[in-house]
Write an enzyme that holds these catalytic residues in place. Sequence first.
Site, PDB file in Angstrom:
ATOM      1  N   ASP A  31      -9.859  -4.234  -4.508  1.00 24.14           N
ATOM      2  CA  ASP A  31      -8.429  -3.983  -4.337  1.00 24.14           C
ATOM      3  C   ASP A  31      -7.816  -4.817  -3.201  1.00 24.14           C
ATOM      4  OD1 ASP A  31      -6.312  -2.718  -5.544  1.00 24.14           O
ATOM      5  OD2 ASP A  31      -6.427  -0.907  -4.308  1.00 24.14           O
ATOM      6  N   ASP A  81     -10.027   1.498  -2.438  1.00 24.43           N
ATOM      7  CA  ASP A  81      -8.972   2.393  -2.910  1.00 24.43           C
ATOM      8  C   ASP A  81      -9.583   3.610  -3.595  1.00 24.43           C
ATOM      9  OD1 ASP A  81      -6.670   3.587  -3.787  1.00 24.43           O
ATOM     10  OD2 ASP A  81      -6.132   2.035  -5.249  1.00 24.43           O
ATOM     11  N   GLU A 111      -0.638   3.074  -3.503  1.00 25.50           N
ATOM     12  CA  GLU A 111      -0.606   2.692  -2.086  1.00 25.50           C
ATOM     13  C   GLU A 111      -0.286   1.213  -1.875  1.00 25.50           C
ATOM     14  OE1 GLU A 111      -3.264   2.706  -3.865  1.00 25.50           O
ATOM     15  OE2 GLU A 111      -4.115   0.760  -3.355  1.00 25.50           O
ATOM     16  N   ASP A 120      -2.094   7.315  -4.658  1.00 26.58           N
ATOM     17  CA  ASP A 120      -2.849   6.214  -5.269  1.00 26.58           C
ATOM     18  C   ASP A 120      -1.950   4.996  -5.532  1.00 26.58           C
ATOM     19  OD1 ASP A 120      -4.977   4.856  -6.320  1.00 26.58           O
ATOM     20  OD2 ASP A 120      -5.063   5.977  -8.206  1.00 26.58           O
ATOM     21  N   LYS A 133      -2.118  -8.096  -1.125  1.00 25.50           N
ATOM     22  CA  LYS A 133      -2.589  -6.711  -0.948  1.00 25.50           C
ATOM     23  C   LYS A 133      -4.035  -6.710  -0.450  1.00 25.50           C
ATOM     24  CE  LYS A 133      -3.648  -2.488  -3.664  1.00 25.50           C
ATOM     25  NZ  LYS A 133      -3.438  -1.748  -4.928  1.00 25.50           N
ATOM     26  N   ARG A 152       1.900  -0.802  -3.231  1.00 24.88           N
ATOM     27  CA  ARG A 152       3.329  -1.116  -3.077  1.00 24.88           C
ATOM     28  C   ARG A 152       3.852  -0.657  -1.720  1.00 24.88           C
ATOM     29  NH1 ARG A 152       4.668   2.349  -8.356  1.00 24.88           N
ATOM     30  NH2 ARG A 152       2.525   1.706  -8.768  1.00 24.88           N
ATOM     31  N   LYS A 163      -8.963   9.229  -7.234  1.00 23.64           N
ATOM     32  CA  LYS A 163      -9.314   8.644  -8.532  1.00 23.64           C
ATOM     33  C   LYS A 163     -10.535   9.349  -9.110  1.00 23.64           C
ATOM     34  CE  LYS A 163      -7.810   3.861  -7.618  1.00 23.64           C
ATOM     35  NZ  LYS A 163      -6.828   3.736  -8.681  1.00 23.64           N
TER      36      LYS A 163
HETATM   37  N1  BES Z   1      -5.553  -0.435  -7.111  1.00 23.33           N
HETATM   38  C1  BES Z   1      -4.903   0.312  -8.101  1.00 23.33           C
HETATM   39  C2  BES Z   1      -4.567  -0.489  -9.358  1.00 23.33           C
HETATM   40  C3  BES Z   1      -5.730  -1.001 -10.161  1.00 23.33           C
HETATM   41  C4  BES Z   1      -6.127  -0.333 -11.296  1.00 23.33           C
HETATM   42  C5  BES Z   1      -6.354  -2.167  -9.820  1.00 23.33           C
HETATM   43  C6  BES Z   1      -7.161  -0.812 -12.060  1.00 23.33           C
HETATM   44  C7  BES Z   1      -7.398  -2.645 -10.583  1.00 23.33           C
HETATM   45  C8  BES Z   1      -7.791  -1.974 -11.716  1.00 23.33           C
HETATM   46  C9  BES Z   1      -3.584   0.886  -7.581  1.00 23.33           C
HETATM   47  O1  BES Z   1      -3.557   1.163  -6.233  1.00 23.33           O
HETATM   48  C10 BES Z   1      -3.357   2.159  -8.311  1.00 23.33           C
HETATM   49  O2  BES Z   1      -4.160   3.037  -8.167  1.00 23.33           O
HETATM   50  N2  BES Z   1      -2.303   2.225  -9.096  1.00 23.33           N
HETATM   51  C11 BES Z   1      -2.014   3.381  -9.867  1.00 23.33           C
HETATM   52  C12 BES Z   1      -0.541   3.608  -9.824  1.00 23.33           C
HETATM   53  C13 BES Z   1      -0.114   4.943 -10.387  1.00 23.33           C
HETATM   54  C14 BES Z   1      -0.561   6.040  -9.479  1.00 23.33           C
HETATM   55  C15 BES Z   1       1.374   4.944 -10.548  1.00 23.33           C
HETATM   56  C16 BES Z   1      -2.471   3.116 -11.306  1.00 23.33           C
HETATM   57  O3  BES Z   1      -2.307   1.985 -11.781  1.00 23.33           O
HETATM   58  O4  BES Z   1      -3.018   4.007 -11.914  1.00 23.33           O
HETATM   59 ZN    ZN Z   2      -4.857   0.005  -5.054  1.00 23.80          ZN
HETATM   60 ZN    ZN Z   3      -4.310   3.079  -5.766  1.00 29.41          ZN
END
Ligand code: BES
Ligand code: ZN
Ligand code: ZN
Length: 482
Positions: free
Chosen positions: A273, A255, A334, A332, A250, A336, A262
Amino acid sequence: MKTTTVSGPAAGVETDALIIPIFEGGKESRFGAADLVDTGEISGKSLELTLLHHPPGVAAKRVLLAGAGKSEKFTATELRNLAGAAVRHLKSKSVKRIALGLEAGWTAEEYVAAAIEGAILADFEPDRYKTADDRKSVESFTVITDEVVDGLARAAERGRVIGDAQNFTRELVNEPGNRLTPAKVVEAARKMASGYGLACEVLERPQMEELGMGALLGVAQGSAEPPALIVVRYQPKKAHGSAHLGLVGKGVTFDTGGISIKPADGMEKMKYDMAGGAAMLGAMQALAQLAPPIPVTAFIPCVENMPGSRAQRPGDIVTAMSGKTIEVINTDAEGRLILADALTYARKQGCTHLVDAATLTGAIVVALGHYNVGLFSNDDSLRERVLAAAKAEGDRMWPMPLEDDYKEYLKSPFADLPNVGGRWGGAITAAMFLKEFAEDTPWVHLDIAGTAWLDEGKPFLAKGPSGVPVRTLVRLAMTWKD
Ligand code: BES
Ligand code: ZN
Ligand code: ZN
């Protein structure tokens, strides 16, 4: 930092500081240790450090007695950490030339390589943008073996290659979003590839459109920075068998969350990220030098996830390269989406086995904290091989479930799949989503959201990017057997 090796008695080596491992319950009486062991001032507990100045009978200006723990439990990982903690301690005292003495029994290739690797990892600092001119640096690190060892230089070279590769990854991960855009990741990948004799191609927006990478393009459309899919190839001179390993990482250079933005608090951390993508570049840099027996290709989808005026909206439906349609419930989620198209592309490019690494979910941090990578797989054999490689490298990974029941959490009334599940098992539903795109190719997914960044430093590693899972991936490829 220059790294070297030499065989002979450590006491005779002239250096600014000589590191001597001391085992718990051991009877070290050389290097000025005798009294301190007798009085109990030194226990030999793991990473306990005691600095002596000019001990008698030693040519070094200082001796650093470094706790090695119990000798039965001493592994290459312990030694890597010991060397790292000792180097960081000495570096903080402005010591320039450092050596480490390894006694007979601890001089096998694994140990020599681990000591050099640990010293190199310890030398990384995340403060390159501080303008202060009092930065401390170590000039040289020498491993001394008290017996003559076959392949000593080769072992040290392997440690250097793997240490440098992790630091290359860490440098990239540490770069802020304004300085490391997708175009800059491309530049870094091209430079690394040409420096180490690897092939590198980059797919740009028009090619992605032609290939139908609607999931990746949907994420990219909110940013003024164009996306890129970086492909780096290693081909062995003589390939054994028919396996072709694909490494998918990734590469979200920042992000924000997109329209599903966020919260401000902590958002600055989202520069990391792209840690999965950077790990794949680091692994390729090492593999180019170590020459594993199978072809390995890295695929790094790079985008910036921004809420620009063209950004995708919650509710949008995109068509992935595989033909599956996805309802974007949360912009968010993104990672996947970009990985879905990268996995499909890797399969189409002939990869027979896939490993992806991604800072994919906050939920994996809830599940496993900061100590274990979450490991998901659709293939028992590949899962075991990655776990074994991780164990040997001291990278902690924990197997997570991927059973069909979890599909219940991943239903959309309007498209084949939603990009998020419900409230429960967030790291698992993210992995279930990716599984749909790995299809029947043996695949492992590593969720490194909790482990790619250290909020606090360790005695042997600075705060910031950890470099995980570079060394596990290198070992997986190097020990590959069909
Ligand atoms: N990049 C984030 C995941 C992340 C969170 C990485 C904390 C490092 C530390 C990812 O893109 C994300 O935002 N995931 C969301 C998914 C949700 C919207 C289902 C998450 O984990 O909150
Ligand atoms: Zn992310
Ligand atoms: Zn994200």
